[in-house]
Write a protein that holds these residues in place. Structure first.
Motif, PDB file in Angstrom:
ATOM      1  N   SER A   1      -6.097   9.794   1.571  1.00  0.00           N
ATOM      2  CA  SER A   1      -7.243  10.697   2.450  1.00  0.00           C
ATOM      3  C   SER A   1      -8.281   9.221   3.325  1.00  0.00           C
ATOM      4  O   SER A   1      -7.873   9.556   4.845  1.00  0.00           O
ATOM      5  CB  SER A   1      -8.777  11.379   1.787  1.00  0.00           C
ATOM      6  OG  SER A   1      -7.905  12.229   1.004  1.00  0.00           O
ATOM      7  N   LEU A   2      -8.270   8.296   2.757  1.00  0.00           N
ATOM      8  CA  LEU A   2      -8.653   7.046   3.478  1.00  0.00           C
ATOM      9  C   LEU A   2      -7.423   6.472   4.365  1.00  0.00           C
ATOM     10  O   LEU A   2      -7.679   6.212   6.255  1.00  0.00           O
ATOM     11  CB  LEU A   2      -9.519   6.101   3.113  1.00  0.00           C
ATOM     12  CG  LEU A   2     -10.109   5.112   3.155  1.00  0.00           C
ATOM     13  CD1 LEU A   2     -11.431   5.396   4.601  1.00  0.00           C
ATOM     14  CD2 LEU A   2     -10.261   3.857   2.254  1.00  0.00           C
ATOM     15  N   LYS A   3      -6.565   6.593   4.193  1.00  0.00           N
ATOM     16  CA  LYS A   3      -5.414   6.057   4.519  1.00  0.00           C
ATOM     17  C   LYS A   3      -5.433   6.896   6.480  1.00  0.00           C
ATOM     18  O   LYS A   3      -5.045   6.537   7.297  1.00  0.00           O
ATOM     19  CB  LYS A   3      -4.345   5.703   4.136  1.00  0.00           C
ATOM     20  CG  LYS A   3      -2.341   5.511   5.139  1.00  0.00           C
ATOM     21  CD  LYS A   3      -1.326   5.250   3.897  1.00  0.00           C
ATOM     22  CE  LYS A   3      -0.423   5.026   4.299  1.00  0.00           C
ATOM     23  NZ  LYS A   3       0.108   5.713   5.411  1.00  0.00           N
TER      24      LYS A   3
ATOM     25  N   GLY B   1      11.738  -1.489   3.947  1.00  0.00           N
ATOM     26  CA  GLY B   1      11.304  -2.711   3.979  1.00  0.00           C
ATOM     27  C   GLY B   1      11.887  -3.734   3.009  1.00  0.00           C
ATOM     28  O   GLY B   1      12.721  -4.857   2.449  1.00  0.00           O
ATOM     29  N   SER B   2      12.754  -2.220   1.998  1.00  0.00           N
ATOM     30  CA  SER B   2      13.492  -2.983   0.965  1.00  0.00           C
ATOM     31  C   SER B   2      14.548  -3.545   1.236  1.00  0.00           C
ATOM     32  O   SER B   2      15.229  -4.604   0.487  1.00  0.00           O
ATOM     33  CB  SER B   2      13.681  -1.504  -0.360  1.00  0.00           C
ATOM     34  OG  SER B   2      12.231  -1.906  -0.891  1.00  0.00           O
TER      35      SER B   2
ATOM     36  N   HIS C   1       2.396  10.926   9.015  1.00  0.00           N
ATOM     37  CA  HIS C   1       1.809  10.120   7.791  1.00  0.00           C
ATOM     38  C   HIS C   1       2.503  10.627   6.606  1.00  0.00           C
ATOM     39  O   HIS C   1       2.288   9.483   5.136  1.00  0.00           O
ATOM     40  CB  HIS C   1       0.451  10.916   8.180  1.00  0.00           C
ATOM     41  CG  HIS C   1      -0.208  10.713   7.107  1.00  0.00           C
ATOM     42  ND1 HIS C   1      -0.961  10.792   6.174  1.00  0.00           N
ATOM     43  CD2 HIS C   1      -1.353   8.951   7.596  1.00  0.00           C
ATOM     44  CE1 HIS C   1      -1.651  10.252   5.744  1.00  0.00           C
ATOM     45  NE2 HIS C   1      -2.019   8.875   6.481  1.00  0.00           N
ATOM     46  N   ILE C   2       2.619  11.196   6.650  1.00  0.00           N
ATOM     47  CA  ILE C   2       3.081  12.146   4.812  1.00  0.00           C
ATOM     48  C   ILE C   2       4.715  11.736   4.360  1.00  0.00           C
ATOM     49  O   ILE C   2       4.748  11.389   3.763  1.00  0.00           O
ATOM     50  CB  ILE C   2       3.800  13.940   4.774  1.00  0.00           C
ATOM     51  CG1 ILE C   2       3.081  14.388   4.672  1.00  0.00           C
ATOM     52  CG2 ILE C   2       4.765  13.690   3.904  1.00  0.00           C
ATOM     53  CD1 ILE C   2       3.403  16.066   4.581  1.00  0.00           C
ATOM     54  N   ILE C   3       6.227  11.273   5.216  1.00  0.00           N
ATOM     55  CA  ILE C   3       7.087  10.826   5.526  1.00  0.00           C
ATOM     56  C   ILE C   3       7.017   9.257   5.122  1.00  0.00           C
ATOM     57  O   ILE C   3       7.603   8.346   5.140  1.00  0.00           O
ATOM     58  CB  ILE C   3       8.317  11.169   6.114  1.00  0.00           C
ATOM     59  CG1 ILE C   3       8.725  12.809   6.554  1.00  0.00           C
ATOM     60  CG2 ILE C   3       9.220  10.530   6.584  1.00  0.00           C
ATOM     61  CD1 ILE C   3       9.249  12.820   7.291  1.00  0.00           C
ATOM     62  N   GLN C   4       5.869   8.887   6.126  1.00  0.00           N
ATOM     63  CA  GLN C   4       6.047   6.544   6.047  1.00  0.00           C
ATOM     64  C   GLN C   4       6.180   5.873   5.139  1.00  0.00           C
ATOM     65  O   GLN C   4       6.825   5.341   5.196  1.00  0.00           O
ATOM     66  CB  GLN C   4       4.297   7.134   6.707  1.00  0.00           C
ATOM     67  CG  GLN C   4       4.252   5.370   7.405  1.00  0.00           C
ATOM     68  CD  GLN C   4       2.697   4.663   7.665  1.00  0.00           C
ATOM     69  OE1 GLN C   4       1.543   5.734   7.212  1.00  0.00           O
ATOM     70  NE2 GLN C   4       2.664   3.863   8.975  1.00  0.00           N
ATOM     71  N   PRO C   5       5.337   6.587   3.845  1.00  0.00           N
ATOM     72  CA  PRO C   5       5.652   5.674   2.597  1.00  0.00           C
ATOM     73  C   PRO C   5       6.979   5.509   2.573  1.00  0.00           C
ATOM     74  O   PRO C   5       7.432   4.426   2.200  1.00  0.00           O
ATOM     75  CB  PRO C   5       4.873   6.532   1.587  1.00  0.00           C
ATOM     76  CG  PRO C   5       3.411   7.280   2.515  1.00  0.00           C
ATOM     77  CD  PRO C   5       4.703   7.595   3.322  1.00  0.00           C
ATOM     78  N   PHE C   6       7.777   6.816   2.634  1.00  0.00           N
ATOM     79  CA  PHE C   6       9.197   7.239   1.839  1.00  0.00           C
ATOM     80  C   PHE C   6       9.833   5.711   2.688  1.00  0.00           C
ATOM     81  O   PHE C   6      10.514   5.122   2.304  1.00  0.00           O
ATOM     82  CB  PHE C   6       9.882   7.872   1.858  1.00  0.00           C
ATOM     83  CG  PHE C   6       9.083   8.895   0.876  1.00  0.00           C
ATOM     84  CD1 PHE C   6       9.971   9.200  -0.209  1.00  0.00           C
ATOM     85  CD2 PHE C   6       8.089   9.935   1.465  1.00  0.00           C
ATOM     86  CE1 PHE C   6       9.113   9.871  -1.300  1.00  0.00           C
ATOM     87  CE2 PHE C   6       7.404  10.445   0.963  1.00  0.00           C
ATOM     88  CZ  PHE C   6       7.847  10.531  -0.705  1.00  0.00           C
TER      89      PHE C   6
ATOM     90  N   VAL D   1       0.752  -1.436   0.354  1.00  0.00           N
ATOM     91  CA  VAL D   1       0.145  -0.415   0.033  1.00  0.00           C
ATOM     92  C   VAL D   1       1.132   0.817   0.431  1.00  0.00           C
ATOM     93  O   VAL D   1       0.404   2.287  -0.720  1.00  0.00           O
ATOM     94  CB  VAL D   1      -1.253   0.008   1.318  1.00  0.00           C
ATOM     95  CG1 VAL D   1      -1.533   1.745   1.846  1.00  0.00           C
ATOM     96  CG2 VAL D   1      -2.114  -0.896   1.080  1.00  0.00           C
ATOM     97  N   ASN D   2       1.635   1.456   0.577  1.00  0.00           N
ATOM     98  CA  ASN D   2       3.223   2.751   0.376  1.00  0.00           C
ATOM     99  C   ASN D   2       3.426   2.822  -0.337  1.00  0.00           C
ATOM    100  O   ASN D   2       3.628   3.972  -1.256  1.00  0.00           O
ATOM    101  CB  ASN D   2       3.938   2.738   2.138  1.00  0.00           C
ATOM    102  CG  ASN D   2       2.534   2.979   3.250  1.00  0.00           C
ATOM    103  OD1 ASN D   2       2.792   3.704   4.117  1.00  0.00           O
ATOM    104  ND2 ASN D   2       2.606   2.045   4.432  1.00  0.00           N
ATOM    105  N   PHE D   3       4.005   1.502  -0.826  1.00  0.00           N
ATOM    106  CA  PHE D   3       4.776   1.342  -2.144  1.00  0.00           C
ATOM    107  C   PHE D   3       3.863   2.140  -3.221  1.00  0.00           C
ATOM    108  O   PHE D   3       4.273   2.965  -4.027  1.00  0.00           O
ATOM    109  CB  PHE D   3       5.358   0.100  -2.710  1.00  0.00           C
ATOM    110  CG  PHE D   3       5.841  -0.339  -3.897  1.00  0.00           C
ATOM    111  CD1 PHE D   3       7.475   0.154  -3.873  1.00  0.00           C
ATOM    112  CD2 PHE D   3       4.921  -0.165  -4.824  1.00  0.00           C
ATOM    113  CE1 PHE D   3       7.927   0.662  -5.395  1.00  0.00           C
ATOM    114  CE2 PHE D   3       6.252  -0.169  -6.100  1.00  0.00           C
ATOM    115  CZ  PHE D   3       7.146  -0.560  -6.927  1.00  0.00           C
TER     116      PHE D   3
END
Length: 369
Positions: A310-312, A351-352, A340-345, A287-289
């Motif tokens: 937005s849902l996230k 994870g990688s 929340h902004i930085i979390q996907p990065f 999801v974050n990727f």
């Protein structure tokens, strides 16, 4: 491919709803005023700069039951042994052990933990880490849960300083703890931390100790919890504020990211121990990727990006808000928004690189050794 991505989004959002629903349930208070005999177990390697603090916290524990502190020196090459012996020579409750004198097929921290468990005098075991800070009623408040439960998940948190990495770590760890609390209250405990947990010797022995996970870098908390659950044990989460533990904050991104990479390394093999939990972990990465990809291509996919992010945000904020209220923790809206902004990065990065964690060092020791 799109269908698979949609499934992972469904799993991820459903897991957030699951955590949140648990936070609205009443605490499963199976408590007791009985004072069990407790062995507190602490493993330390090259901890000369921090061990004085935790040993002082041990010595100040206000507990009327029988209590001992089993300190295992994991082959340190600094002044750790001298500091431990100072306490063990002046307080009979302190017991010093060194893994140099313990032959085992176990590796890393699990070897030291096993040595301590085998030499623990009492059947109720309580664990923490050398970099943690404990209040004087930590043992007594955890003991109320220990008597009538096989496994107690304790709460730990980061008290942030002025650095942004510390604030990010604090929010990130709270989210992990709130998720753990929510799923435990829903009867499906998935994660815990060696910084604050308890189980009985019988629980350890019924799982054959750490034999099944002897080669893993981590595994002594969340994965061991999953192994223990196969024996139909009773698990609870300690919400008592006096049982909460303060963990070490990192002051630079490198140390923080390396810690999370080590944690994520064992998450990659969670499918062996709890496949549902593994799917949730995998969906978090996917999801974050995918959200990160949509962000980079937002000129073409602006609408789906806005809907998904937005849902996230709504679901994760509700978990943060409800968890903070429930455990009486300060709500920092600004730090949460930046997290929340930085979390996907951050999720994609840790994870990688988790597949290469054998190339890193931990407390002066190569992880591959």
């Amino acid at each position: 491919m799109l269908f698979i991505v949609i499934i992972f989004f469904f799993i991820y959002y459903l897991s957030l709803i699951f955590y949140l629903s648990g936070l609205y349930k009443k605490e499963d208070k199976v408590l007791s005023d009985y004072l069990p005999d407790i062995s507190v177990i602490l493993c330390v390697r090259n901890g000369q700069n921090s061990i004085d603090s935790i040993l002082n916290d041990f010595s100040k524990q206000n507990y009327k039951g029988k209590l001992e502190f089993v300190i295992i020196d994991d082959d340190s090459n600094d002044q750790t042994a001298e500091k431990i012996n100072f306490f063990s020579n002046s307080d009979k409750r302190f017991k010093y052990l060194n893994t140099k004198f313990f032959s085992s097929n176990l590796k890393y921290k699990k070897k030291a933990l096993s040595f301590g468990i085998e030499n623990a005098k009492y059947s109720s075991l309580l664990f923490t880490d050398v970099d943690c800070c404990l209040g004087p009623y930590w043992v007594s408040s955890m003991s109320k849960y220990i008597s009538k439960n096989d496994y107690v998940i304790g709460f730990s948190e980061i008290i942030p300083n002025d650095l942004f990495v510390s604030k990010f770590q604090s929010i990130d760890y709270k989210m992990l703890m709130y998720a753990s609390l929510g799923c435990t209250l829903n009867g499906f405990p998935m994660a815990c931390s060696g910084q604050n947990q308890s189980y009985k010797k019988t629980t350890y022995n019924r799982s054959n100790g750490f034999d099944e996970i002897q080669d893993l870098l981590q595994g002594d908390d969340s994965i061991f919890l999953q192994l223990s659950r196969k024996n139909n044990i009773k698990v609870c989460f300690s919400e008592n504020s006096q049982s909460h533990v303060i963990a070490k904050t990192h002051n630079n991104w490198k140390d923080f990211i390396l810690q999370r990479i080590r944690w994520a390394g064992d998450a990659n093999i969670m499918w062996k121990y709890n496949f549902i939990f593994f799917l949730i972990i995998l969906s978090t990465f996917v999801v974050n990727f995918f959200i990160l990809t949509l962000f980079l291509l937002s000129n073409k996919f602006l609408v789906p990006f806005i809907i998904l992010i937005s849902l996230k945000f709504i679901l994760e904020f509700l978990i943060y808000y409800k968890g903070s209220l429930r455990l009486d923790k300060k709500i920092d809206l600004y730090s949460f928004f930046l997290w929340h902004i930085i979390q996907p990065f951050y999720i994609v990065l840790t994870g990688s690189f988790s597949f290469f964690n054998n190339n890193f060092y931990w407390r002066g020791r190569s992880i591959s050794k």
